[in-house]
Motif scaffolding. Structure first.
Motif, mmCIF file in Angstrom:
data_model
loop_
_atom_site.group_PDB
_atom_site.id
_atom_site.type_symbol
_atom_site.label_atom_id
_atom_site.label_comp_id
_atom_site.label_asym_id
_atom_site.label_seq_id
_atom_site.Cartn_x
_atom_site.Cartn_y
_atom_site.Cartn_z
ATOM 1 N N ALA A 143 0.685 -1.302 -0.193
ATOM 2 C CA ALA A 143 0.004 0.187 0.042
ATOM 3 C C ALA A 143 0.793 1.146 -0.002
ATOM 4 C CB ALA A 143 -0.945 -0.111 1.162
ATOM 5 N N THR A 144 0.174 2.411 -0.199
ATOM 6 C CA THR A 144 0.926 3.491 0.204
ATOM 7 C C THR A 144 1.478 3.951 1.119
ATOM 8 O OG1 THR A 144 -0.915 5.019 0.194
ATOM 9 C CG2 THR A 144 -0.311 4.617 -2.020
ATOM 10 N N VAL A 145 2.451 4.640 1.408
ATOM 11 C CA VAL A 145 2.795 4.982 2.842
ATOM 12 C C VAL A 145 2.706 6.442 2.911
ATOM 13 C CG1 VAL A 145 5.171 5.411 4.404
ATOM 14 C CG2 VAL A 145 4.926 3.250 2.531
ATOM 15 N N GLU A 146 2.085 6.740 3.841
ATOM 16 C CA GLU A 146 1.605 8.042 4.390
ATOM 17 C C GLU A 146 1.705 8.408 5.787
ATOM 18 O OE1 GLU A 146 -2.442 8.725 3.007
ATOM 19 O OE2 GLU A 146 -2.050 8.164 0.973
ATOM 20 N N VAL A 147 1.615 9.722 6.230
ATOM 21 C CA VAL A 147 1.741 10.011 7.610
ATOM 22 C C VAL A 147 0.570 9.936 8.179
ATOM 23 C CG1 VAL A 147 2.961 11.875 9.349
ATOM 24 C CG2 VAL A 147 3.880 11.239 7.173
ATOM 25 N N SER A 148 -0.530 10.444 7.591
ATOM 26 C CA SER A 148 -1.701 10.563 8.113
ATOM 27 C C SER A 148 -2.683 9.338 7.908
ATOM 28 C CB SER A 148 -2.689 11.924 7.516
ATOM 29 O OG SER A 148 -2.631 11.722 6.113
ATOM 30 N N TRP A 149 -3.824 9.603 8.466
ATOM 31 C CA TRP A 149 -4.830 8.331 8.092
ATOM 32 C C TRP A 149 -5.295 8.487 6.804
ATOM 33 C CZ3 TRP A 149 -4.876 4.567 11.464
ATOM 34 C CH2 TRP A 149 -4.575 4.967 13.029
ATOM 35 N N SER A 150 -5.674 7.146 6.081
ATOM 36 C CA SER A 150 -6.256 7.236 4.613
ATOM 37 C C SER A 150 -7.757 7.670 4.832
ATOM 38 C CB SER A 150 -5.965 5.766 4.102
ATOM 39 O OG SER A 150 -7.072 5.031 4.832
ATOM 40 N N THR A 151 -8.095 8.108 3.562
ATOM 41 C CA THR A 151 -9.717 8.206 3.531
ATOM 42 C C THR A 151 -10.493 7.024 3.912
ATOM 43 O OG1 THR A 151 -9.795 7.862 1.164
ATOM 44 C CG2 THR A 151 -9.377 10.116 2.064
ATOM 45 N N LEU A 152 -9.920 5.659 3.574
ATOM 46 C CA LEU A 152 -10.468 4.393 3.834
ATOM 47 C C LEU A 152 -11.058 4.225 5.279
ATOM 48 C CD1 LEU A 152 -11.250 2.030 2.710
ATOM 49 C CD2 LEU A 152 -9.372 0.833 3.278
ATOM 50 N N VAL A 153 -10.434 4.940 6.305
ATOM 51 C CA VAL A 153 -10.940 4.637 7.448
ATOM 52 C C VAL A 153 -12.093 5.419 8.023
ATOM 53 C CG1 VAL A 153 -10.213 5.530 9.932
ATOM 54 C CG2 VAL A 153 -8.413 4.566 8.550
ATOM 55 N N HIS A 154 -12.344 6.558 7.010
ATOM 56 C CA HIS A 154 -13.503 7.460 7.386
ATOM 57 C C HIS A 154 -14.692 6.669 6.394
ATOM 58 C CE1 HIS A 154 -11.487 10.256 9.678
ATOM 59 N NE2 HIS A 154 -10.371 10.560 8.564
ATOM 60 N N VAL A 155 -14.184 6.309 5.187
ATOM 61 C CA VAL A 155 -15.264 5.624 4.234
ATOM 62 C C VAL A 155 -16.070 4.283 5.037
ATOM 63 C CG1 VAL A 155 -15.706 4.711 2.070
ATOM 64 C CG2 VAL A 155 -14.387 6.782 2.233
ATOM 65 N N SER A 156 -15.130 3.680 5.520
ATOM 66 C CA SER A 156 -15.371 2.193 5.980
ATOM 67 C C SER A 156 -16.147 2.449 7.357
ATOM 68 C CB SER A 156 -14.277 1.454 6.084
ATOM 69 O OG SER A 156 -13.450 1.926 6.983
ATOM 70 N N GLU A 157 -16.207 3.499 7.968
ATOM 71 C CA GLU A 157 -17.012 3.765 9.048
ATOM 72 C C GLU A 157 -16.480 2.932 10.215
ATOM 73 O OE1 GLU A 157 -20.938 2.796 8.415
ATOM 74 O OE2 GLU A 157 -21.429 4.253 6.762
ATOM 75 N N TRP A 158 -15.048 2.784 10.251
ATOM 76 C CA TRP A 158 -14.469 2.521 11.462
ATOM 77 C C TRP A 158 -14.343 3.547 12.378
ATOM 78 C CZ3 TRP A 158 -9.487 0.277 8.513
ATOM 79 C CH2 TRP A 158 -9.896 -1.008 8.156
ATOM 80 N N THR A 159 -14.641 3.027 13.836
ATOM 81 C CA THR A 159 -14.724 4.204 14.734
ATOM 82 C C THR A 159 -13.720 3.926 15.569
ATOM 83 O OG1 THR A 159 -16.041 3.063 15.992
ATOM 84 C CG2 THR A 159 -16.927 4.575 14.376
ATOM 85 N N TYR A 160 -12.653 5.014 16.076
ATOM 86 C CA TYR A 160 -11.777 5.111 17.217
ATOM 87 C C TYR A 160 -12.258 6.096 17.863
ATOM 88 C CZ TYR A 160 -9.628 1.714 14.041
ATOM 89 O OH TYR A 160 -9.206 0.669 13.262
ATOM 90 N N PRO A 161 -12.840 5.898 18.920
ATOM 91 C CA PRO A 161 -13.427 6.955 19.500
ATOM 92 C C PRO A 161 -12.333 8.102 20.265
ATOM 93 C CG PRO A 161 -14.271 5.035 20.457
ATOM 94 C CD PRO A 161 -13.293 4.742 19.784
ATOM 95 N N GLY A 162 -12.297 9.292 20.261
ATOM 96 C CA GLY A 162 -11.328 10.130 20.570
ATOM 97 C C GLY A 162 -9.903 10.278 19.870
ATOM 98 N N VAL A 163 -9.912 9.508 18.762
ATOM 99 C CA VAL A 163 -8.679 9.669 17.901
ATOM 100 C C VAL A 163 -8.945 10.013 16.659
ATOM 101 C CG1 VAL A 163 -6.656 8.284 17.028
ATOM 102 C CG2 VAL A 163 -7.686 7.722 19.448
ATOM 103 N N LEU A 164 -9.974 9.603 15.675
ATOM 104 C CA LEU A 164 -9.985 9.976 14.444
ATOM 105 C C LEU A 164 -11.351 10.707 14.195
ATOM 106 C CD1 LEU A 164 -9.459 6.318 12.538
ATOM 107 C CD2 LEU A 164 -7.835 8.229 12.913
ATOM 108 N N ARG A 165 -11.146 11.910 13.430
ATOM 109 C CA ARG A 165 -12.198 12.948 13.476
ATOM 110 C C ARG A 165 -12.277 13.353 11.924
ATOM 111 N NH1 ARG A 165 -11.471 14.985 19.162
ATOM 112 N NH2 ARG A 165 -12.836 13.500 20.241
#
Length: 165
Positions: A143-165
């Motif tokens: 996969a691609t190497v990035e410093v930030s979270w990918s858009t897949l985390v937001h699209v797939s509706e994975w939730t990490y309370p207090g961390v991802l917004r």
């Protein structure tokens, strides 16, 4: 001053016991298969992403890391079973000759037991370090190497309370 010397001598004895038990655990030939097992788990995660509805194009290395260590089946079944297969005979090995060699070296069996637990704790650190390194290498290649979270985390509706917004 005498109690300090005794404490230092006891500490050296415990560290020697931990060193002895960790060398005995790591010298087992099963540890040579551990990187291959980590590679199999990480390649399975890559294939899961390739076959998902989003594909691997949206994912980055953090998604693959989270998929390995956050999936309940992998985190609670595959990884612990793999570790247990590596250290299962750590106690019974002492009944077949190793124990008599190490028990005579130490004044107390508590030193042997703390050394045994310390050796297993170092084996946990070694197991997780090898696993994280193999998964990072595999995810960086797939996969691609990035410093930030990918858009897949937001699209797939994975939730990490207090961390991802």
């Amino acid at each position: 001053m005498r109690s300090l010397e005794w404490a230092l001598a006891a500490g050296r004895t415990v560290w020697r016991a931990i060193d002895h038990n960790s060398v005995v655990l790591a010298s087992d030939k099963r540890w040579r298969l551990m990187p291959a097992g980590a590679l199999v788990v990480s390649v399975l995660v890559v294939f899961d992403f390739v076959n998902s509805k989003w594909g691997i194009g949206e994912a980055n290395q953090w998604d693959l890391m989270l998929a390995v260590f956050n999936d309940p089946f992998k985190a609670m079944v595959l990884l612990p079973v793999g570790f247990f297969a590596l250290v299962a005979d750590a106690i019974t090995r002492d009944w077949h000759g190793w124990g008599y060699l190490s028990w005579s070296r130490y004044k107390y069996r508590l030193v042997w037991w703390v050394g045994k637990l310390g050796g297993i704790a170092l084996a946990v650190l070694m197991y997780l370090s090898i696993l994280v390194i193999i998964v990072l290498i595999t995810s960086a290649v797939a996969a691609t190497v990035e410093v930030s979270w990918s858009t897949l985390v937001h699209v797939s509706e994975w939730t990490y309370p207090g961390v991802l917004r």
